[in-house]
Design a protein around this motif. Structure first.
Motif, PDB file in Angstrom:
ATOM      1  N   GLU A  62       4.055  98.030  45.158  1.00  0.00           N
ATOM      2  CA  GLU A  62       5.101  99.047  45.070  1.00  0.00           C
ATOM      3  C   GLU A  62       5.794  99.263  46.416  1.00  0.00           C
ATOM      4  O   GLU A  62       7.023  99.395  46.483  1.00  0.00           O
ATOM      5  CB  GLU A  62       4.512 100.365  44.568  1.00  0.00           C
ATOM      6  CG  GLU A  62       5.558 101.449  44.338  1.00  0.00           C
ATOM      7  CD  GLU A  62       4.962 102.712  43.749  1.00  0.00           C
ATOM      8  OE1 GLU A  62       5.668 103.747  43.766  1.00  0.00           O
ATOM      9  OE2 GLU A  62       3.801 102.678  43.282  1.00  0.00           O
ATOM     10  N   LYS A  63       5.020  99.268  47.501  1.00  0.00           N
ATOM     11  CA  LYS A  63       5.609  99.477  48.825  1.00  0.00           C
ATOM     12  C   LYS A  63       6.539  98.329  49.201  1.00  0.00           C
ATOM     13  O   LYS A  63       7.548  98.534  49.900  1.00  0.00           O
ATOM     14  CB  LYS A  63       4.510  99.640  49.873  1.00  0.00           C
ATOM     15  CG  LYS A  63       3.590  98.441  50.031  1.00  0.00           C
ATOM     16  CD  LYS A  63       2.509  98.687  51.079  1.00  0.00           C
ATOM     17  CE  LYS A  63       1.528  97.540  51.179  1.00  0.00           C
ATOM     18  NZ  LYS A  63       2.151  96.265  51.583  1.00  0.00           N
ATOM     19  N   ASP A  64       6.213  97.122  48.745  1.00  0.00           N
ATOM     20  CA  ASP A  64       7.087  95.975  48.986  1.00  0.00           C
ATOM     21  C   ASP A  64       8.389  96.125  48.195  1.00  0.00           C
ATOM     22  O   ASP A  64       9.489  95.912  48.725  1.00  0.00           O
ATOM     23  CB  ASP A  64       6.399  94.670  48.567  1.00  0.00           C
ATOM     24  CG  ASP A  64       5.092  94.429  49.295  1.00  0.00           C
ATOM     25  OD1 ASP A  64       5.084  94.503  50.528  1.00  0.00           O
ATOM     26  OD2 ASP A  64       4.076  94.165  48.623  1.00  0.00           O
ATOM     27  N   TRP A  65       8.257  96.501  46.925  1.00  0.00           N
ATOM     28  CA  TRP A  65       9.428  96.617  46.051  1.00  0.00           C
ATOM     29  C   TRP A  65      10.376  97.706  46.531  1.00  0.00           C
ATOM     30  O   TRP A  65      11.601  97.590  46.350  1.00  0.00           O
ATOM     31  CB  TRP A  65       9.000  96.865  44.610  1.00  0.00           C
ATOM     32  CG  TRP A  65       8.481  95.626  43.942  1.00  0.00           C
ATOM     33  CD1 TRP A  65       7.196  95.362  43.580  1.00  0.00           C
ATOM     34  CD2 TRP A  65       9.246  94.471  43.566  1.00  0.00           C
ATOM     35  NE1 TRP A  65       7.102  94.121  43.014  1.00  0.00           N
ATOM     36  CE2 TRP A  65       8.345  93.545  42.986  1.00  0.00           C
ATOM     37  CE3 TRP A  65      10.589  94.139  43.670  1.00  0.00           C
ATOM     38  CZ2 TRP A  65       8.755  92.304  42.502  1.00  0.00           C
ATOM     39  CZ3 TRP A  65      11.012  92.894  43.197  1.00  0.00           C
ATOM     40  CH2 TRP A  65      10.100  91.992  42.620  1.00  0.00           C
ATOM     41  N   GLU A  66       9.865  98.738  47.132  1.00  0.00           N
ATOM     42  CA  GLU A  66      10.742  99.800  47.653  1.00  0.00           C
ATOM     43  C   GLU A  66      11.695  99.242  48.701  1.00  0.00           C
ATOM     44  O   GLU A  66      12.902  99.533  48.697  1.00  0.00           O
ATOM     45  CB  GLU A  66       9.898 100.934  48.250  1.00  0.00           C
ATOM     46  CG  GLU A  66       9.192 101.790  47.208  1.00  0.00           C
ATOM     47  CD  GLU A  66       8.315 102.858  47.848  1.00  0.00           C
ATOM     48  OE1 GLU A  66       8.302 102.933  49.105  1.00  0.00           O
ATOM     49  OE2 GLU A  66       7.654 103.617  47.101  1.00  0.00           O
TER      50      GLU A  66
END
Length: 333
Positions: free
Chosen positions: A221-225
């Motif tokens: 999720e942190k990457d996709w943000e």
């Protein structure tokens, strides 16, 4: 090397953002491989004039997405029959412009599949006179990617209709159209397969193991943000994809071994009031540095030469001499 699964996304504005994210944010104690398949789209080279590269009416009427990439080179058409690969690595100072290093695993795979592909010219994979892959590179802060297309089952009519190809491209070539110069890999294979099967076989060949055993970097999720932020700020941004082309009263274009260089200038009261450099060349530096060095200078050779004397032209264009660039700026029509 770790494989990055893009989770079946076909939006080029997201896929190019994944690639940029991996290049700039993932740990470089590993290298990475990314595959992606885009919906119908035109991917414009970093230094190109978008408006002149595309058939605007056809692109609009057929809902073809237009996205500019970070790397140089020419405009390419993508659709669901085109497999894209990207090797993301450290830049060791010797790999930029070395297309064979990154295409060799793909060439080995294709030859194993009965397709006699070879690296030809600057950056193409060809079978005979037919192009089946184009490749480009980008480098920043000690990192780089080398990415390419694999025309597996591309709609070749859309390729021809959606692109306006600079006639300089075909100088010294016997073919006079994109349609007559490209071929689909599917037609050259001795066996029938889907692009998904082709993708799996390529993955198996590169890693030497079954696809479900390939080591991965899993996007969280942190990457996709950050990926979605990059996509919004760059690849969904009209100013990046199209940009503003300044009016010009001088246009000089020439094909060099490094590619086409197209210089537009507005000459007012004997000075270069505006300048923009386009082309399909590959370079590490941003040509805006050269534009800024010349803007406001008198349009005379000694002043232009002095303004460029401290600039390493090869850093921006590849193997091009300063005299070649000066000659183009003052090209006699």
């Amino acid at each position: 090397m770790l494989f990055i699964d893009n989770q079946g996304i076909h939006d080029p504005a997201i896929n190019l953002a994944i690639e940029e994210y991996a290049l700039k944010h993932l740990p470089m104690d590993d290298s990475y491989l990314l595959f992606y398949i885009n919906q119908p789209s035109i991917i414009i080279g970093k230094h190109q004039n978008t408006i002149e590269e595309i058939n605007q009416e056809y692109v609009r009427d057929n809902n073809i997405q237009v996205v500019r990439r970070l790397s140089g080179g020419g405009a390419v058409y993508h659709d669901l029959g085109n497999l894209n690969f990207s090797f993301i690595t450290k830049d060791d100072g010797q790999s930029f412009h070395n297309f064979l290093k990154f295409t060799q695993p793909v060439i080995d795979f294709l030859q194993k599949m009965g397709v006699p592909a070879e690296l030809s010219g600057r950056n193409d994979l060809q079978v005979g006179e037919k192009k089946i892959s184009g490749n480009a590179q980008f480098s920043t802060r000690g990192r780089m990617f080398s990415h390419g297309t694999l025309m597996f089952d591309l709609n070749l009519d859309d390729v021809q209709a959606s692109l306006n190809v600079n006639p300089e491209k075909f100088k010294s070539k016997s073919t006079k159209s994109v349609r007559s110069r490209v071929a689909n890999i599917k037609e050259l294979l001795g066996t029938d397969m889907t692009i998904e099967q082709f993708r799996a076989e390529l993955l198996r060949s590169i890693f030497g193991m079954e696809p479900d055993q390939v080591p991965q970097y899993v996007l969280e999720e942190k990457d996709w943000e950050i990926i979605n932020q990059i996509s919004k700020e760059r690849y969904q941004n009209w100013d990046w994809n199209y940009g503003l082309s300044p009016e010009s009263n001088v246009k000089h274009a020439k094909k060099f071994p490094v590619g086409i260089i197209d210089i537009r200038m507005n000459i007012k009261d004997g000075h270069i009031s505006e300048i923009k450099i386009y082309g399909d060349f590959f370079g590490v530096g941003d040509v805006a540095d050269i534009e800024n060095a010349l803007r406001g200078k008198r349009y005379v050779e000694n002043e232009v030469r002095e303004a460029l004397s401290s600039i390493d032209v090869k850093h921006y264009f590849g193997n091009l001499e300063l005299d070649d660039l000066i000659g183009l700026i003052f090209l006699e029509e």
